[in-house]
Design a protein around this motif. Structure first.
Motif, PDB file in Angstrom:
ATOM      1  N   ASN A   1      -4.446  -4.086   7.272  1.00 54.21           N
ATOM      2  CA  ASN A   1      -5.788  -4.437   6.818  1.00 54.21           C
ATOM      3  C   ASN A   1      -5.756  -4.142   5.328  1.00 54.21           C
ATOM      4  N   ALA A   2      -5.292  -5.116   4.560  1.00 55.51           N
ATOM      5  CA  ALA A   2      -5.032  -4.888   3.139  1.00 55.51           C
ATOM      6  C   ALA A   2      -6.298  -4.519   2.378  1.00 55.51           C
ATOM      7  N   GLN A   3      -7.433  -5.009   2.847  1.00 54.96           N
ATOM      8  CA  GLN A   3      -8.693  -4.717   2.163  1.00 54.96           C
ATOM      9  C   GLN A   3      -8.967  -3.216   2.138  1.00 54.96           C
ATOM     10  N   HIS A   4      -8.561  -2.522   3.214  1.00 50.46           N
ATOM     11  CA  HIS A   4      -8.814  -1.082   3.314  1.00 50.46           C
ATOM     12  C   HIS A   4      -7.533  -0.248   3.290  1.00 50.46           C
ATOM     13  N   GLY A   5      -6.402  -0.891   3.105  1.00 53.64           N
ATOM     14  CA  GLY A   5      -5.153  -0.166   2.922  1.00 53.64           C
ATOM     15  C   GLY A   5      -4.397   0.189   4.184  1.00 53.64           C
ATOM     16  N   GLN A   6      -4.931  -0.150   5.340  1.00 54.67           N
ATOM     17  CA  GLN A   6      -4.276   0.219   6.590  1.00 54.67           C
ATOM     18  C   GLN A   6      -2.942  -0.518   6.756  1.00 54.67           C
ATOM     19  N   GLY A   7      -1.878   0.233   7.039  1.00 58.59           N
ATOM     20  CA  GLY A   7      -0.567  -0.353   7.290  1.00 58.59           C
ATOM     21  C   GLY A   7       0.228  -0.690   6.045  1.00 58.59           C
ATOM     22  N   VAL A   8      -0.338  -0.498   4.852  1.00 59.77           N
ATOM     23  CA  VAL A   8       0.323  -0.914   3.617  1.00 59.77           C
ATOM     24  C   VAL A   8       1.503  -0.004   3.274  1.00 59.77           C
ATOM     25  N   VAL A   9       1.409   1.280   3.612  1.00 61.34           N
ATOM     26  CA  VAL A   9       2.513   2.218   3.330  1.00 61.34           C
ATOM     27  C   VAL A   9       3.787   1.761   4.040  1.00 61.34           C
ATOM     28  N   ALA A  10       3.646   1.307   5.287  1.00 61.20           N
ATOM     29  CA  ALA A  10       4.816   0.839   6.041  1.00 61.20           C
ATOM     30  C   ALA A  10       5.433  -0.390   5.393  1.00 61.20           C
ATOM     31  N   VAL A  11       4.597  -1.257   4.836  1.00 60.41           N
ATOM     32  CA  VAL A  11       5.095  -2.450   4.132  1.00 60.41           C
ATOM     33  C   VAL A  11       5.884  -2.035   2.896  1.00 60.41           C
ATOM     34  N   ALA A  12       5.354  -1.061   2.149  1.00 62.90           N
ATOM     35  CA  ALA A  12       6.046  -0.571   0.953  1.00 62.90           C
ATOM     36  C   ALA A  12       7.398   0.041   1.320  1.00 62.90           C
ATOM     37  N   LYS A  13       7.433   0.773   2.421  1.00 58.04           N
ATOM     38  CA  LYS A  13       8.696   1.389   2.856  1.00 58.04           C
ATOM     39  C   LYS A  13       9.718   0.330   3.261  1.00 58.04           C
ATOM     40  N   ALA A  14       9.235  -0.760   3.851  1.00 62.75           N
ATOM     41  CA  ALA A  14      10.146  -1.852   4.230  1.00 62.75           C
ATOM     42  C   ALA A  14      10.780  -2.458   2.983  1.00 62.75           C
ATOM     43  N   ALA A  15       9.989  -2.601   1.923  1.00 64.31           N
ATOM     44  CA  ALA A  15      10.524  -3.125   0.658  1.00 64.31           C
ATOM     45  C   ALA A  15      11.519  -2.148   0.047  1.00 64.31           C
ATOM     46  N   GLN A  16      11.204  -0.858   0.116  1.00 66.21           N
ATOM     47  CA  GLN A  16      12.105   0.154  -0.426  1.00 66.21           C
ATOM     48  C   GLN A  16      13.436   0.163   0.319  1.00 66.21           C
ATOM     49  N   ALA A  17      13.365  -0.011   1.646  1.00 65.53           N
ATOM     50  CA  ALA A  17      14.593  -0.050   2.446  1.00 65.53           C
ATOM     51  C   ALA A  17      15.460  -1.237   2.027  1.00 65.53           C
ATOM     52  N   ALA A  18      14.809  -2.376   1.765  1.00 68.44           N
ATOM     53  CA  ALA A  18      15.554  -3.543   1.291  1.00 68.44           C
ATOM     54  C   ALA A  18      16.180  -3.248  -0.063  1.00 68.44           C
ATOM     55  N   GLY A  19      15.483  -2.464  -0.885  1.00 67.88           N
ATOM     56  CA  GLY A  19      16.001  -2.108  -2.203  1.00 67.88           C
ATOM     57  C   GLY A  19      17.219  -1.216  -2.137  1.00 67.88           C
ATOM     58  N   VAL A  20      17.239  -0.307  -1.186  1.00 66.12           N
ATOM     59  CA  VAL A  20      18.404   0.570  -1.010  1.00 66.12           C
ATOM     60  C   VAL A  20      19.640  -0.266  -0.719  1.00 66.12           C
ATOM     61  N   GLU A  21      19.486  -1.232   0.186  1.00 66.35           N
ATOM     62  CA  GLU A  21      20.621  -2.101   0.531  1.00 66.35           C
ATOM     63  C   GLU A  21      21.055  -2.932  -0.678  1.00 66.35           C
ATOM     64  N   LEU A  22      20.064  -3.479  -1.396  1.00 64.91           N
ATOM     65  CA  LEU A  22      20.364  -4.293  -2.573  1.00 64.91           C
ATOM     66  C   LEU A  22      21.172  -3.498  -3.595  1.00 64.91           C
TER      67      LEU A  22
END
Length: 296
Positions: free
Chosen positions: A95-116
């Motif tokens: 629920n991007a309007q209220h921030g719900q679940g956004v931390v998990a999305v950021a962590k998914a991007a960070q995980a992709a960055g580690v591999e990169l």
């Protein structure tokens, strides 16, 4: 269930010039991107799938974000999680309007960055920030997601399609840069049932459709879903809101009955109010799609 057969809806086509230009620019930028955030609408996760997304993603990392989590029942979310997982995908509900679940999305991007950056080190290259792009139909919450990832409002966000009109890079942190892109839609809607759902959810421009036809299609679709899966959806949502039951009526007949019941016979006003109430969640948490295998 076919919505377009019932009403012989005119073909919904909406492809503003700024979207055509932005899509061309997006394709030029994709070579610089490491991760693709694909944002869909939780009410219509299949209708908000862009047919070219697989071609655009290619071998890049992909994060599937299902936004507007607050607009569907928890049981429906679980069904969609299972559906996507069975297809080998991990959906991130937000629920991007209220921030719900956004931390998990950021962590998914960070995980992709580690591999990169591990691959870069293996080739003797220095690590760098992950470059990600946010792709999705208009008004599915892309800009709201970016603002939440950044922790402040940096891109314009509004509950109407077509607010973002050009590509813009936004630095989230030393580890992540995001490309905010305008909503992308197919040049032609081959699936008109999907187009009607996009119109109901306000994910395409209002000028592309007739309010009365779309509102009638909404009623028919809700009646169908309540008949098929009423145990997991809100009970009698239209009766609860308007004190007029939709089940005995076709969508078109209900629109006229509701106009007589509440709006002095003004059918256009009734159609607009019905669509507005649905979009604001005033009819309850009502998805317009359920996993296809649910009824098989």
């Amino acid at each position: 269930m076919s919505l377009t057969n019932n009403y012989k809806l005119n073909l919904i086509q909406w492809y503003p010039g700024h979207i055509a230009k932005a899509e061309k620019n997006l394709k030029e930028q994709l070579s610089r991107v490491d991760v693709v955030f694909e944002v869909r609408d939780a009410r219509i996760p299949l209708a908000t799938y862009h047919p070219q997304i697989d071609e655009w993603v290619g071998s890049k990392a992909r994060v599937l974000v299902i936004n507007r989590l607050d607009m569907i029942p928890g049981q429906v979310r679980s069904l969609w999680e299972k559906y996507f997982q069975n297809r080998g995908e991990t959906p991130y509900f937000t629920n991007a309007q209220h921030g719900q679940g956004v931390v998990a999305v950021a962590k998914a991007a960070q995980a992709a960055g580690v591999e990169l950056n591990q691959r870069r080190r293996d080739r003797g290259m220095l690590p760098r920030a992950v470059r990600a792009v946010v792709i999705g139909f208009p008004n599915v919450g892309k800009s709201a997601l970016i603002n939440r990832l950044l922790g402040k409002r940096v891109v314009e966000s509004a509950a109407r399609p077509g607010v973002t009109r050009q590509l813009r890079w936004v630095r989230i942190s030393d580890e992540l840069e995001l490309l905010d892109a305008p909503g992308v839609i197919p040049a032609k809607f081959g699936n008109q049932d999907a187009a009607v759902k996009l119109a109901i959810c306000d994910d395409i421009g209002e000028a592309s459709y007739d309010n009365q036809l779309v509102a009638a299609a909404l009623v028919d679709l809700l009646n169908f879903l309540l008949e098929q899966a009423g145990e997991i959806l809100p009970k009698s949502p239209l009766y609860s809101r308007y004190e007029l039951d939709s089940i005995p009526h076709t969508g078109e007949a209900y629109l006229h009955a509701l106009a007589a019941h509440r709006y002095q016979g003004n059918v256009e006003r009734t159609a607009r109010q019905l669509l507005t109430d649905y979009r604001k969640g005033l009819l309850g948490t009502l998805p317009l799609e359920l996993p296809p295998n649910l009824f098989s």
